[in-house]
Scaffold this motif. Structure first.
Motif, short mmCIF file in Angstrom:
data_model
loop_
_atom_site.label_atom_id
_atom_site.label_comp_id
_atom_site.label_asym_id
_atom_site.label_seq_id
_atom_site.Cartn_x
_atom_site.Cartn_y
_atom_site.Cartn_z
N LEU A 1 3.08 8.16 0.19
CA LEU A 1 4.48 7.79 0.52
C LEU A 1 4.43 6.33 1.46
CD1 LEU A 1 6.37 11.11 1.38
CD2 LEU A 1 6.73 9.35 -0.36
N LEU A 2 3.57 6.46 2.56
CA LEU A 2 3.37 5.43 3.20
C LEU A 2 2.85 4.27 2.47
CD1 LEU A 2 3.48 5.06 6.36
CD2 LEU A 2 0.98 5.65 6.41
N ALA A 3 1.83 4.42 1.51
CA ALA A 3 1.64 3.24 0.72
C ALA A 3 2.79 2.68 -0.10
CB ALA A 3 0.62 3.69 -0.24
N SER A 4 3.56 3.45 -0.51
CA SER A 4 4.43 3.34 -1.72
C SER A 4 5.67 2.43 -0.75
CB SER A 4 5.48 4.65 -2.14
OG SER A 4 4.38 5.19 -2.86
N PHE A 5 6.08 3.05 0.39
CA PHE A 5 7.01 2.23 1.02
C PHE A 5 6.42 0.83 1.65
CE2 PHE A 5 9.32 6.35 1.98
CZ PHE A 5 10.37 5.89 1.65
N VAL A 6 5.28 0.78 2.26
CA VAL A 6 4.67 -0.55 2.60
C VAL A 6 4.65 -1.37 1.57
CG1 VAL A 6 2.82 -1.35 3.67
CG2 VAL A 6 3.73 0.62 4.49
N GLY A 7 4.12 -0.79 0.24
CA GLY A 7 4.00 -1.78 -0.92
C GLY A 7 5.32 -2.22 -1.39
#
Ligand code: ATP
Ligand code: MG
Lengths: 255, 274
Positions: A72-78
């Motif tokens: 989730l973190l990766a998706s939002f930041v990405g």
């Protein structure tokens, strides 16, 4: 339609059965020492015992939680960074080559740095997952923005859409097929990094339990862990492709 | 109400090809456009009266699309100016709508017909309930009422082009630009859409500039026909069309004046093609 997917399911199960059969034949013939390579029955027994006894179940939940949080973190930041870079043609031309260059390095190169800053902690693992898994989403968003039909920019100018509206209503939806595909890839990377992170930082989870099993020659437990990892990956990717099909209904009708 | 300029449609003075400057909706003043050293448009001047329908014809590559893009504010003239209601057009403007030929690219494939029309209303901050009502009304008007929930990929070419027109109407434009909008459609659909557009233009009082390859379409729709000549694009002739409105696919096309105009334009165009 229904008929077709049933047939696919049947074929998929058939291949799995063949694989298990081959596995059994290899172990029965004792081609590899049973100490290192348990057969399907012993693996299954270890699986049932681990999941009913509780230890392996809670470890699985730990790993799934770690994977999901990191993803989730990766998706939002990405996606967020992708939007920032994607909206400006100049930013795209300026940064995209550097990103392509950095992409193959990050996950492994990141670990020592993350350890230096965060020690052997859950947060460290999370940062490693997020950093390693954000690349597909980041690049998909940038590419999706770049690939938007130029005519739609003209339409937006003629209708007088604001910049925020162009991003929300045109660029993001038109990049959505690429972003959704990248989410699936990102989930796989998150799972791998969750396991690697657990092994390195000895955090609770399947990674650690697999490592412990291999160190103490409990090969059925080791294999049970691997089977669970496979299942997590399969279920995750299936759920995401289901969501993908629902969200991209407009695309399916054109085929 | 949706339609803001419901004034009775002012016809420009009979036989007067250039209306007095004060009342022009669009004023094209000595416009040129070059790409690098290549001049595409070489000095076009034209006044278009409010409510007038101008058809533009000319051989392929003579700059019809380029001219339309300048009227839409999508291309900037190298010299000269385009004025809308007396002020210079600096860029795209909500009061000027354009229907592109390639409807497939101009629509949002991930939005239904209703969603595509709604985009024009969202752009001007129209509140949700009103948006639904206007969207429905626009789709009804253009004959897509039953297809509000279809995605563009589920629609025929004619339906998609109708949808694009509906979105342009939702924009409530004073000027409607059309770039060979029916070029890719079959003859029957084409005629049906010609009549629908004429009806809509008549009720809204919009000014229309309609680019077409089809001489008969130009005569059927237009008050005046601008014949462009190539290299660089410039006005060759302006032909007045004195055919009664409302026009009728059978009667108008059988009118001796229609046939005479067709002959006249055919000879003009033939000369351009050598
Ligand atoms: N962006 C551009 N850069 C350079 N030349 C261009 C560009 N756009 C158009 N042209 C040239 O300008 C000329 C006029 O093009 P335009 O598209 O306006 O013609 P057209 O009359 O609409 O033709 P058609 O009937 O085929 O649609 C052509 O010779 C074309 O090659
Ligand atoms: Mg053209």
């Amino acid at each position: 339609m229904k008929h077709f997917s049933l047939r696919k399911l049947f074929l998929g199960c058939g291949a799995l059965a063949l694989f298990i059969l081959a596995w059994k034949l290899v172990t029965d013939a004792k081609l590899v020492s049973p100490i290192f390579f348990p057969g399907p029955e012993r693996t299954y027994a270890a699986l049932v015992k681990g999941l009913s006894g509780g230890a392996m179940l809670s470890q699985t939940l730990e790993t799934v939680q770690r994977m999901l949080l990191g993803w989730l973190l990766a998706s939002f930041v990405g996606v967020f960074l992708g939007v920032l870079i994607g909206v400006s043609r100049r930013a795209r031309a300026f940064i995209a080559p550097t990103l392509e260059l950095l992409r193959p390095l990050p996950a492994s190169a990141m670990i020592p740095i993350a350890i230096a800053f965060l020690g052997f902690s859950d947060n460290m693992v999370l940062v490693v997952i997020a950093f390693g898994a954000l690349w597909p989403m980041l690049l998909a968003t940038i590419h999706g923005f770049a690939a938007m039909e130029p005519r739609l920019y003209e339409v937006s100018a003629l209708l007088g859409l604001s910049r925020a509206q162009v991003i929300w209503k045109l660029a993001l939806p038109s990049a959505m097929p690429m972003i959704l595909a990248s989410l699936r890839l990102g989930l796989t990377i998150s799972l791998i990094l969750a396991v690697v992170g657990e092994m390195l930082a000895s955090r609770q989870g399947l990674g650690q339990s697999i490592l412990a099993a291999s160190r103490s020659f409990r090969s059925p437990d080791l294999f049970a862990g691997i089977v669970i990892l496979g299942a997590i990956g399969l279920v995750g990717s299936r759920l995401l492709s289901f969501a993908e099909r629902r969200l991209l209904r407009w695309q399916a009708v054109s085929r | 109400m949706v339609v803001t300029q419901l004034s009775t449609r002012p016809r420009h003075g009979e036989g007067n090809s250039t209306p007095a400057s004060g009342e022009a909706r669009i004023r094209i003043f000595d416009v040129t456009l070059s790409y690098g050293s290549l001049q595409i448009i070489g000095g076009i001047s034209l006044d278009i009266a409010p409510g007038e329908t101008i058809c533009v014809i000319g051989p392929s590559g003579c700059g019809k699309t380029t001219l339309l893009r300048m009227l839409a504010g999508l291309a900037r003239p190298t010299s000269g100016s385009v004025e809308l209601d007396g002020s210079v057009l600096g860029g795209p403007n909500r009061s000027v709508a354009i229907v592109f030929q390639d409807y497939g690219k101009a629509l949002l494939p991930w939005r239904t017909a209703a969603g595509n029309v709604s985009l024009a209303l969202e752009a001007r901050g129209c509140p949700g309930a009103e948006r639904l009502a206007i969207t429905r009304e626009m789709l009804e008007k253009i004959g897509l009422g039953r297809h509000a929930d279809k995605y563009p990929a589920e629609m025929s070419g004619g339906m998609q082009q109708r949808l694009q027109i509906a979105r342009c109407l939702a924009q409530e434009p004073k000027v409607l630009l059309m770039d060979e909008p029916f070029g890719a459609l079959d003859a029957m659909t084409r005629q049906a859409l010609q009549d629908e557009v004429l009806g809509l233009v008549a009720t809204t009082g919009a000014t229309m500039v309609f680019v077409t390859h089809d001489l008969e379409e130009a005569i059927y729709l237009g008050d005046r026909i601008i014949c462009l000549q190539p290299n660089p694009g410039r006005v060759g002739r302006i032909v007045d069309v004195r055919l009664a409105r409302p026009r009728n696919q059978l009667l108008t096309r059988e009118n001796p004046e229609f046939l005479r105009l067709r002959r006249e334009l055919y000879d003009l165009i033939k000369d351009d093609h050598q």
